[in-house]
Design a protein around this motif. Structure first.
Motif, PDB file in Angstrom:
ATOM      1  N   MET A   1      18.991  16.287   6.874  1.00 12.44           N
ATOM      2  CA  MET A   1      19.273  15.197   7.783  1.00 12.44           C
ATOM      3  C   MET A   1      18.047  14.334   8.019  1.00 12.44           C
ATOM      4  O   MET A   1      17.958  13.658   9.010  1.00 12.44           O
ATOM      5  N   THR A   2      17.115  14.402   7.129  1.00 13.51           N
ATOM      6  CA  THR A   2      15.926  13.577   7.284  1.00 13.51           C
ATOM      7  C   THR A   2      15.941  12.458   6.259  1.00 13.51           C
ATOM      8  O   THR A   2      16.660  12.517   5.261  1.00 13.51           O
ATOM      9  N   VAL A   3      15.128  11.478   6.510  1.00 15.71           N
ATOM     10  CA  VAL A   3      15.012  10.347   5.590  1.00 15.71           C
ATOM     11  C   VAL A   3      14.076  10.770   4.464  1.00 15.71           C
ATOM     12  O   VAL A   3      13.022  11.357   4.698  1.00 15.71           O
ATOM     13  N   SER A   4      14.454  10.472   3.230  1.00 15.27           N
ATOM     14  CA  SER A   4      13.643  10.892   2.090  1.00 15.27           C
ATOM     15  C   SER A   4      12.317  10.129   2.055  1.00 15.27           C
ATOM     16  O   SER A   4      12.172   9.064   2.665  1.00 15.27           O
ATOM     17  N   LYS A   5      11.369  10.682   1.331  1.00 16.82           N
ATOM     18  CA  LYS A   5      10.055  10.051   1.229  1.00 16.82           C
ATOM     19  C   LYS A   5      10.156   8.680   0.581  1.00 16.82           C
ATOM     20  O   LYS A   5       9.462   7.737   0.974  1.00 16.82           O
ATOM     21  N   GLU A   6      11.016   8.573  -0.411  1.00 17.48           N
ATOM     22  CA  GLU A   6      11.175   7.293  -1.102  1.00 17.48           C
ATOM     23  C   GLU A   6      11.732   6.229  -0.164  1.00 17.48           C
ATOM     24  O   GLU A   6      11.285   5.089  -0.159  1.00 17.48           O
ATOM     25  N   ARG A   7      12.729   6.619   0.638  1.00 15.09           N
ATOM     26  CA  ARG A   7      13.339   5.668   1.575  1.00 15.09           C
ATOM     27  C   ARG A   7      12.346   5.260   2.659  1.00 15.09           C
ATOM     28  O   ARG A   7      12.291   4.095   3.057  1.00 15.09           O
ATOM     29  N   LYS A   8      11.526   6.226   3.137  1.00 13.47           N
ATOM     30  CA  LYS A   8      10.506   5.898   4.129  1.00 13.47           C
ATOM     31  C   LYS A   8       9.488   4.924   3.544  1.00 13.47           C
ATOM     32  O   LYS A   8       9.041   3.991   4.219  1.00 13.47           O
ATOM     33  N   ALA A   9       9.125   5.136   2.277  1.00 14.73           N
ATOM     34  CA  ALA A   9       8.170   4.237   1.630  1.00 14.73           C
ATOM     35  C   ALA A   9       8.757   2.840   1.501  1.00 14.73           C
ATOM     36  O   ALA A   9       8.057   1.841   1.709  1.00 14.73           O
ATOM     37  N   GLU A  10      10.050   2.745   1.188  1.00 17.42           N
ATOM     38  CA  GLU A  10      10.706   1.431   1.098  1.00 17.42           C
ATOM     39  C   GLU A  10      10.694   0.728   2.456  1.00 17.42           C
ATOM     40  O   GLU A  10      10.388  -0.461   2.542  1.00 17.42           O
ATOM     41  N   LEU A  11      11.060   1.463   3.503  1.00 14.98           N
ATOM     42  CA  LEU A  11      11.097   0.877   4.845  1.00 14.98           C
ATOM     43  C   LEU A  11       9.707   0.466   5.304  1.00 14.98           C
ATOM     44  O   LEU A  11       9.536  -0.589   5.928  1.00 14.98           O
ATOM     45  N   THR A  12       8.710   1.279   4.982  1.00 15.44           N
ATOM     46  CA  THR A  12       7.339   0.958   5.366  1.00 15.44           C
ATOM     47  C   THR A  12       6.862  -0.291   4.656  1.00 15.44           C
ATOM     48  O   THR A  12       6.232  -1.162   5.251  1.00 15.44           O
ATOM     49  N   ALA A  13       7.176  -0.403   3.372  1.00 17.84           N
ATOM     50  CA  ALA A  13       6.777  -1.591   2.623  1.00 17.84           C
ATOM     51  C   ALA A  13       7.509  -2.831   3.116  1.00 17.84           C
ATOM     52  O   ALA A  13       6.943  -3.930   3.154  1.00 17.84           O
ATOM     53  N   GLN A  14       8.765  -2.661   3.520  1.00 14.97           N
ATOM     54  CA  GLN A  14       9.568  -3.804   3.954  1.00 14.97           C
ATOM     55  C   GLN A  14       9.173  -4.300   5.346  1.00 14.97           C
ATOM     56  O   GLN A  14       9.067  -5.510   5.568  1.00 14.97           O
ATOM     57  N   PHE A  15       8.940  -3.387   6.279  1.00 12.75           N
ATOM     58  CA  PHE A  15       8.715  -3.781   7.667  1.00 12.75           C
ATOM     59  C   PHE A  15       7.260  -3.719   8.105  1.00 12.75           C
ATOM     60  O   PHE A  15       6.905  -4.270   9.134  1.00 12.75           O
ATOM     61  N   GLY A  16       6.407  -3.022   7.371  1.00  4.68           N
ATOM     62  CA  GLY A  16       5.017  -2.872   7.773  1.00  4.68           C
ATOM     63  C   GLY A  16       4.134  -3.991   7.263  1.00  4.68           C
ATOM     64  O   GLY A  16       4.522  -4.773   6.390  1.00  4.68           O
ATOM     65  N   ASN A  17       2.931  -4.060   7.815  1.00  6.21           N
ATOM     66  CA  ASN A  17       1.965  -5.051   7.353  1.00  6.21           C
ATOM     67  C   ASN A  17       1.367  -4.645   6.016  1.00  6.21           C
ATOM     68  O   ASN A  17       1.054  -5.500   5.189  1.00  6.21           O
ATOM     69  N   THR A  18       1.185  -3.340   5.813  1.00 15.56           N
ATOM     70  CA  THR A  18       0.709  -2.791   4.552  1.00 15.56           C
ATOM     71  C   THR A  18       1.680  -1.698   4.119  1.00 15.56           C
ATOM     72  O   THR A  18       2.475  -1.216   4.934  1.00 15.56           O
ATOM     73  N   PRO A  19       1.640  -1.271   2.858  1.00 19.02           N
ATOM     74  CA  PRO A  19       2.581  -0.231   2.405  1.00 19.02           C
ATOM     75  C   PRO A  19       2.396   1.132   3.064  1.00 19.02           C
ATOM     76  O   PRO A  19       3.266   1.985   2.952  1.00 19.02           O
ATOM     77  N   VAL A  20       1.274   1.358   3.754  1.00 16.58           N
ATOM     78  CA  VAL A  20       1.060   2.646   4.404  1.00 16.58           C
ATOM     79  C   VAL A  20       1.003   2.503   5.927  1.00 16.58           C
ATOM     80  O   VAL A  20       0.513   3.386   6.611  1.00 16.58           O
ATOM     81  N   ASP A  21       1.524   1.435   6.476  1.00 15.80           N
ATOM     82  CA  ASP A  21       1.457   1.127   7.907  1.00 15.80           C
ATOM     83  C   ASP A  21       2.642   1.761   8.635  1.00 15.80           C
ATOM     84  O   ASP A  21       3.555   1.073   9.080  1.00 15.80           O
ATOM     85  N   THR A  22       2.630   3.091   8.773  1.00 15.31           N
ATOM     86  CA  THR A  22       3.756   3.774   9.406  1.00 15.31           C
ATOM     87  C   THR A  22       3.682   3.758  10.927  1.00 15.31           C
ATOM     88  O   THR A  22       4.648   4.096  11.588  1.00 15.31           O
ATOM     89  N   GLY A  23       2.556   3.368  11.498  1.00 15.40           N
ATOM     90  CA  GLY A  23       2.424   3.333  12.943  1.00 15.40           C
ATOM     91  C   GLY A  23       2.955   2.061  13.571  1.00 15.40           C
ATOM     92  O   GLY A  23       3.098   1.985  14.787  1.00 15.40           O
ATOM     93  N   ASN A  24       3.269   1.083  12.758  1.00 19.00           N
ATOM     94  CA  ASN A  24       3.800  -0.173  13.254  1.00 19.00           C
ATOM     95  C   ASN A  24       5.138   0.086  13.954  1.00 19.00           C
ATOM     96  O   ASN A  24       5.994   0.782  13.412  1.00 19.00           O
ATOM     97  N   PRO A  25       5.353  -0.452  15.156  1.00 18.00           N
ATOM     98  CA  PRO A  25       6.614  -0.204  15.861  1.00 18.00           C
ATOM     99  C   PRO A  25       7.846  -0.668  15.082  1.00 18.00           C
ATOM    100  O   PRO A  25       8.896  -0.031  15.158  1.00 18.00           O
ATOM    101  N   LYS A  26       7.707  -1.738  14.305  1.00 19.30           N
ATOM    102  CA  LYS A  26       8.856  -2.194  13.515  1.00 19.30           C
ATOM    103  C   LYS A  26       9.239  -1.150  12.474  1.00 19.30           C
ATOM    104  O   LYS A  26      10.425  -0.907  12.241  1.00 19.30           O
ATOM    105  N   VAL A  27       8.253  -0.533  11.847  1.00 24.55           N
ATOM    106  CA  VAL A  27       8.518   0.506  10.851  1.00 24.55           C
ATOM    107  C   VAL A  27       9.149   1.716  11.527  1.00 24.55           C
ATOM    108  O   VAL A  27      10.105   2.304  11.004  1.00 24.55           O
ATOM    109  N   GLN A  28       8.634   2.092  12.687  1.00 23.95           N
ATOM    110  CA  GLN A  28       9.186   3.232  13.408  1.00 23.95           C
ATOM    111  C   GLN A  28      10.635   2.995  13.791  1.00 23.95           C
ATOM    112  O   GLN A  28      11.483   3.890  13.669  1.00 23.95           O
TER     113      GLN A  28
END
Length: 92
Positions: A1-28
């Motif tokens: 029931m978790t989001v896959s690593k690939e899907r998280k990477a896609e969401l991070t790249a789409q909504f974050g400022n950088t591809p590894v910006d997981t702390g951004n509230p939009k990415v969260q």
């Protein structure tokens, strides 16, 4: 029931400022929305799973708090985010 690593990477790249910006509230918010969709589908076939229901409600509350933070800081960013994610605007 978790989001896959690939899907998280896609969401991070789409909504974050950088591809590894997981702390951004939009990415969260995007990752939480993905988890909420998965749990909602699970709840449709397992109505009496109360532990999952509690977890789902906690995720919805966390997403709501993050969305209110984004709305407080930048209303235009908030409107663009909820439009892109398909979330209703019910935060006062």
């Amino acid at each position: 029931m978790t989001v896959s690593k690939e899907r998280k990477a896609e969401l991070t790249a789409q909504f974050g400022n950088t591809p590894v910006d997981t702390g951004n509230p939009k990415v969260q918010v995007a990752i939480l929305s993905e988890r909420i969709k998965e749990l909602t589908e699970h709840m449709k076939s397992h109505q009496k799973d109360f532990h999952t229901r509690r977890g789902l409600l906690m995720l919805v509350g966390r997403r709501r708090r993050l969305l209110s933070y984004i709305k407080k800081n930048d209303v235009f960013e908030y409107r663009a985010l909820i439009k892109e994610l398909g979330i209703r605007d019910n935060i006062q």
